[in-house]
Scaffold this motif. Structure first.
Motif, PDB file in Angstrom:
ATOM      1  N   LEU A   1       0.856  -1.212  -0.061  1.00 20.68           N
ATOM      2  CA  LEU A   1       0.058   0.190  -0.078  1.00 20.68           C
ATOM      3  C   LEU A   1       0.953   1.105  -0.183  1.00 20.68           C
ATOM      4  O   LEU A   1       1.698   1.412   0.977  1.00 20.68           O
ATOM      5  N   VAL A   2       0.830   1.987  -1.111  1.00 19.08           N
ATOM      6  CA  VAL A   2       1.590   3.196  -1.263  1.00 19.08           C
ATOM      7  C   VAL A   2       1.022   4.435  -1.737  1.00 19.08           C
ATOM      8  O   VAL A   2      -0.243   4.348  -1.916  1.00 19.08           O
ATOM      9  N   ASP A   3       1.602   5.719  -1.360  1.00 15.33           N
ATOM     10  CA  ASP A   3       0.935   6.866  -1.936  1.00 15.33           C
ATOM     11  C   ASP A   3       0.986   6.898  -3.347  1.00 15.33           C
ATOM     12  O   ASP A   3       1.954   6.455  -4.068  1.00 15.33           O
ATOM     13  N   PRO A   4      -0.168   7.055  -4.045  1.00 16.03           N
ATOM     14  CA  PRO A   4      -0.193   7.147  -5.504  1.00 16.03           C
ATOM     15  C   PRO A   4       0.921   8.187  -6.284  1.00 16.03           C
ATOM     16  O   PRO A   4       1.300   8.089  -7.295  1.00 16.03           O
ATOM     17  N   ALA A   5       1.097   9.017  -5.470  1.00 14.75           N
ATOM     18  CA  ALA A   5       2.173  10.185  -5.931  1.00 14.75           C
ATOM     19  C   ALA A   5       3.628   9.576  -6.072  1.00 14.75           C
ATOM     20  O   ALA A   5       4.423  10.109  -6.901  1.00 14.75           O
TER      21      ALA A   5
ATOM     22  N   GLN B   1     -15.057   3.965  -2.421  1.00 19.44           N
ATOM     23  CA  GLN B   1     -16.008   4.585  -1.271  1.00 19.44           C
ATOM     24  C   GLN B   1     -16.786   3.540  -0.386  1.00 19.44           C
ATOM     25  O   GLN B   1     -16.561   3.422   0.688  1.00 19.44           O
ATOM     26  N   ALA B   2     -17.231   2.523  -1.273  1.00 18.43           N
ATOM     27  CA  ALA B   2     -18.211   1.756  -0.530  1.00 18.43           C
ATOM     28  C   ALA B   2     -17.200   0.600   0.167  1.00 18.43           C
ATOM     29  O   ALA B   2     -17.629   0.189   1.674  1.00 18.43           O
ATOM     30  N   GLN B   3     -15.939   0.123  -0.048  1.00 15.27           N
ATOM     31  CA  GLN B   3     -15.163  -0.827   0.456  1.00 15.27           C
ATOM     32  C   GLN B   3     -14.398   0.037   1.417  1.00 15.27           C
ATOM     33  O   GLN B   3     -13.617  -0.560   2.117  1.00 15.27           O
ATOM     34  N   GLY B   4     -14.127   1.251   0.971  1.00 15.06           N
ATOM     35  CA  GLY B   4     -13.021   1.842   1.829  1.00 15.06           C
ATOM     36  C   GLY B   4     -11.518   1.398   1.618  1.00 15.06           C
ATOM     37  O   GLY B   4     -10.690   1.973   2.347  1.00 15.06           O
ATOM     38  N   ARG B   5     -11.355   0.798   0.609  1.00  9.97           N
ATOM     39  CA  ARG B   5      -9.802   0.518   0.200  1.00  9.97           C
ATOM     40  C   ARG B   5     -10.097   0.194  -1.334  1.00  9.97           C
ATOM     41  O   ARG B   5     -11.055  -0.041  -1.994  1.00  9.97           O
ATOM     42  N   GLN B   6      -8.858  -0.208  -1.887  1.00  9.25           N
ATOM     43  CA  GLN B   6      -8.839  -0.684  -3.337  1.00  9.25           C
ATOM     44  C   GLN B   6      -8.658  -2.329  -3.083  1.00  9.25           C
ATOM     45  O   GLN B   6      -7.787  -2.767  -2.698  1.00  9.25           O
ATOM     46  N   GLU B   7      -9.552  -2.982  -3.810  1.00 11.72           N
ATOM     47  CA  GLU B   7      -9.525  -4.554  -3.800  1.00 11.72           C
ATOM     48  C   GLU B   7      -8.654  -5.057  -4.662  1.00 11.72           C
ATOM     49  O   GLU B   7      -7.950  -6.111  -4.279  1.00 11.72           O
ATOM     50  N   VAL B   8      -8.541  -4.756  -5.996  1.00  9.79           N
ATOM     51  CA  VAL B   8      -7.690  -5.454  -6.926  1.00  9.79           C
ATOM     52  C   VAL B   8      -6.436  -4.594  -7.107  1.00  9.79           C
ATOM     53  O   VAL B   8      -6.352  -3.223  -7.461  1.00  9.79           O
TER      54      VAL B   8
ATOM     55  N   GLY C   1     -11.359  14.161   0.353  1.00 10.09           N
ATOM     56  CA  GLY C   1     -11.952  13.825   1.758  1.00 10.09           C
ATOM     57  C   GLY C   1     -11.047  12.678   2.390  1.00 10.09           C
ATOM     58  O   GLY C   1     -11.294  12.372   3.581  1.00 10.09           O
ATOM     59  N   GLN C   2     -10.295  11.979   1.526  1.00 15.39           N
ATOM     60  CA  GLN C   2      -9.571  10.864   2.211  1.00 15.39           C
ATOM     61  C   GLN C   2      -7.949  10.963   2.043  1.00 15.39           C
ATOM     62  O   GLN C   2      -7.428  10.261   1.164  1.00 15.39           O
ATOM     63  N   PRO C   3      -7.359  12.146   2.545  1.00 10.29           N
ATOM     64  CA  PRO C   3      -5.861  12.171   2.337  1.00 10.29           C
ATOM     65  C   PRO C   3      -4.957  10.930   2.558  1.00 10.29           C
ATOM     66  O   PRO C   3      -3.793  11.068   2.028  1.00 10.29           O
ATOM     67  N   GLY C   4      -5.453  10.004   3.306  1.00  7.65           N
ATOM     68  CA  GLY C   4      -4.915   8.915   3.854  1.00  7.65           C
ATOM     69  C   GLY C   4      -4.900   7.763   2.912  1.00  7.65           C
ATOM     70  O   GLY C   4      -4.353   6.587   3.268  1.00  7.65           O
ATOM     71  N   PHE C   5      -5.713   7.882   1.763  1.00  5.51           N
ATOM     72  CA  PHE C   5      -6.055   6.706   0.948  1.00  5.51           C
ATOM     73  C   PHE C   5      -4.827   6.272   0.332  1.00  5.51           C
ATOM     74  O   PHE C   5      -3.747   6.917  -0.234  1.00  5.51           O
ATOM     75  N   LYS C   6      -4.731   4.774   0.314  1.00  2.00           N
ATOM     76  CA  LYS C   6      -3.609   4.284  -0.165  1.00  2.00           C
ATOM     77  C   LYS C   6      -3.762   3.307  -1.554  1.00  2.00           C
ATOM     78  O   LYS C   6      -4.790   3.116  -1.634  1.00  2.00           O
ATOM     79  N   PHE C   7      -2.807   3.416  -2.378  1.00  5.64           N
ATOM     80  CA  PHE C   7      -2.691   2.769  -3.647  1.00  5.64           C
ATOM     81  C   PHE C   7      -2.114   1.293  -3.722  1.00  5.64           C
ATOM     82  O   PHE C   7      -0.921   1.209  -3.130  1.00  5.64           O
ATOM     83  N   LEU C   8      -2.866   0.202  -3.883  1.00  2.00           N
ATOM     84  CA  LEU C   8      -2.629  -1.109  -3.742  1.00  2.00           C
ATOM     85  C   LEU C   8      -1.978  -1.475  -4.948  1.00  2.00           C
ATOM     86  O   LEU C   8      -2.636  -1.498  -6.152  1.00  2.00           O
ATOM     87  N   VAL C   9      -0.710  -1.902  -4.911  1.00  2.00           N
ATOM     88  CA  VAL C   9       0.238  -2.195  -5.961  1.00  2.00           C
ATOM     89  C   VAL C   9       0.803  -3.652  -5.792  1.00  2.00           C
ATOM     90  O   VAL C   9       0.900  -4.242  -4.486  1.00  2.00           O
ATOM     91  N   GLU C  10       1.258  -4.371  -6.799  1.00  2.00           N
ATOM     92  CA  GLU C  10       1.937  -5.672  -6.700  1.00  2.00           C
ATOM     93  C   GLU C  10       3.115  -5.491  -7.707  1.00  2.00           C
ATOM     94  O   GLU C  10       3.079  -5.681  -8.873  1.00  2.00           O
TER      95      GLU C  10
END
Length: 343
Positions: A58-62, A90-97, A131-140
């Motif tokens: 989980l990383v910062d998209p920047a 928004q519904a899950q509160g996270r990135q699933e894939v 509204g979600q400054p701490g949202f993380k980008f899920l990467v593989e």
């Protein structure tokens, strides 16, 4: 006595504890529940090869940039064409894939390069800005060559409807040169597709900009149009008729868009482009041959020019026994050309 790793694994897989009396042959063990069941299923899947574990972060998209050969127009992404992902995040509160990325070494501003997942990357940035400054980008993260990256991205995007056939076609055309040295058979083999299938996309990629603009939007152009219009674009005269009509249609599409009207349907666009070539052919067939002659002061023939039909090549001839000097002959040929050009 405490169980060792071997004993613990035996417990997970249902073989019993160390020192226990083995159950009778054919006897059924009680079903495992809770954590043990979950762990046992996981171990069984790993042992059978059904599950492959990969590291995800989980990383910062920047800290991620889009791969320069990514087949999606990142600048065209907005809240409308990413609405499904925004709703899901928004519904899950996270990135699933997770998005598939490569690690960057020696890059001062970015740590990863996004191979697959441009829309997910854009949406993660949107979430942080709304509204979600701490949202993380899920990467593989994976290690791969550029050619491997192209094939992975192609497999992920081949069935996606939000990527137009034209964008996919242009991606294939660029890859043909970059990774396969122009060898279409080799590229088709690597992509596990037929050469005829690939040829359609490569032909679509060659459509002039004015022809694609005639459809109003790239998503209206389908691979089937390559089979219909492609043969017309291979011949100069019919291609000229197609592009000429396409310019008129493109202007109509812009006027309709400004007026808030729906675009001209793709089927009607194709029909008009085909009709334009038929009108061109009819005009050529009905045009009369043109012939002009230039004579000297004595009436002797200096040069003759013919054009079998409108739009065809000029044919200029000079009598073998011409007595005029070269200056007179050049002047006569120039006069023939002028007359044919304006006839």
């Amino acid at each position: 006595m405490a169980l060792g790793n071997k004993g613990f694994a035996a417990g997970l897989t249902g073989t019993g504890k160390t020192g226990d009396t083995p159950p009778p042959v054919g006897a059924k063990l009680p079903p495992r529940t809770g954590v043990l069941q979950s762990r046992g299923n996981r171990l069984a899947e790993l042992a059978s090869g059904q599950t492959v574990t990969r590291d995800q972060e989980l990383v910062d998209p920047a800290v991620c940039r889009i791969w320069e050969h990514h087949n999606r127009d990142y600048a065209a992404l907005d809240a409308e064409n990413c609405a499904d992902l925004i709703e899901s995040f928004q519904a899950q509160g996270r990135q699933e894939v997770p998005a598939i990325v490569r690690r960057l070494l020696g890059e001062p501003t970015h740590q990863f390069e996004v191979i697959c997942g441009a829309r997910r990357h854009w949406t993660a940035g949107y979430m942080r800005a709304h509204g979600q400054p701490g949202f993380k980008f899920l990467v593989e993260p994976r290690e791969m060559t550029d050619e491997e990256a192209f094939r992975i991205a192609d497999l992920e995007n081949r069935s996606r409807k939000d990527l137009s056939d034209v964008e996919r076609a242009r991606d294939y055309a660029g890859a043909l040169t970059r990774y396969y040295g122009g060898n279409q058979a080799r590229m088709a083999e690597r992509l596990s597709v037929s050469q005829s299938w690939l040829s359609r996309y490569l032909e679509l990629a060659q459509f002039p900009l004015v022809v694609t603009e005639a459809f109003g939007t790239l998503h209206a152009i389908k691979i089937s149009h390559a089979a219909t219009l492609g043969p017309l674009m291979r011949h100069p005269l019919s291609a000229q008729a197609v592009t000429g009509e396409a310019e008129a249609i493109a202007e109509e599409q812009r006027e309709r868009q400004q007026a808030g009207q729906p675009p001209i349907p793709a089927a009607d666009v194709v029909k008009r482009l085909q009709q334009a070539t038929r009108r061109k052919e009819t005009a050529r067939a009905s045009a009369k041959p043109v012939e002009v002659a230039v004579r000297g002061p004595s009436g002797a023939l200096l040069a003759r020019g013919t054009r079998p039909q409108r739009g065809s090549n000029f044919i200029i001839s000079v009598p073998r026994a011409a007595t005029a000097d070269r200056t007179q002959l050049r002047a006569a040929i120039d006069e023939v050309l002028d007359k044919l050009a304006h006839s």
